[in-house]
Design a protein around this motif. Structure first.
Motif, PDB file in Angstrom:
ATOM      1  N   ILE A   1       0.835  -1.205   0.000  1.00 22.06           N
ATOM      2  CA  ILE A   1       0.000   0.000   0.000  1.00 22.06           C
ATOM      3  C   ILE A   1       0.867   1.252   0.000  1.00 22.06           C
ATOM      4  CG2 ILE A   1      -1.619   1.355   1.399  1.00 22.06           C
ATOM      5  CD1 ILE A   1      -2.979  -1.281   2.130  1.00 22.06           C
ATOM      6  N   LEU A   2       1.944   1.232   0.760  1.00 18.68           N
ATOM      7  CA  LEU A   2       2.863   2.378   0.770  1.00 18.68           C
ATOM      8  C   LEU A   2       3.515   2.594  -0.600  1.00 18.68           C
ATOM      9  CD1 LEU A   2       4.597   1.985   4.242  1.00 18.68           C
ATOM     10  CD2 LEU A   2       2.921   3.709   3.546  1.00 18.68           C
ATOM     11  N   ILE A   3       3.908   1.526  -1.244  1.00 16.69           N
ATOM     12  CA  ILE A   3       4.493   1.635  -2.581  1.00 16.69           C
ATOM     13  C   ILE A   3       3.459   2.161  -3.569  1.00 16.69           C
ATOM     14  CG2 ILE A   3       5.431   0.297  -4.509  1.00 16.69           C
ATOM     15  CD1 ILE A   3       6.867  -1.425  -2.428  1.00 16.69           C
ATOM     16  N   ALA A   4       2.231   1.697  -3.483  1.00 17.22           N
ATOM     17  CA  ALA A   4       1.169   2.176  -4.376  1.00 17.22           C
ATOM     18  C   ALA A   4       0.908   3.662  -4.156  1.00 17.22           C
ATOM     19  CB  ALA A   4      -0.104   1.375  -4.147  1.00 17.22           C
ATOM     20  N   ILE A   5       0.946   4.114  -2.923  1.00 20.10           N
ATOM     21  CA  ILE A   5       0.742   5.540  -2.629  1.00 20.10           C
ATOM     22  C   ILE A   5       1.879   6.371  -3.204  1.00 20.10           C
ATOM     23  CG2 ILE A   5       0.682   7.221  -0.742  1.00 20.10           C
ATOM     24  CD1 ILE A   5      -0.962   5.149   0.852  1.00 20.10           C
TER      25      ILE A   5
END
Length: 56
Positions: free
Chosen positions: A12-16
């Protein structure tokens, strides 16, 4: 089970980060088309001829 929560959090952090990078690129004009308008004027006469031929 704890590793799944860790992997979901990291993904999720990478997607953000990718989303923020994409938004900044769009705002800075990274995806603006500078080439097509300069080429379009070369073919403008041909477009007018075909439109006039279609109207006859």
């Amino acid at each position: 089970m704890g590793i799944i929560y860790f992997l979901i959090t990291i993904s999720i952090l990478i997607a953000i980060v990718f989303l923020i990078t994409f938004i900044l690129a769009v705002k800075n004009g990274q995806f603006d088309d500078d080439y097509t308008p300069s080429v379009r004027m070369l073919f403008d006469d041909e477009l007018k001829k075909t439109k006039s031929n279609l109207n006859k």
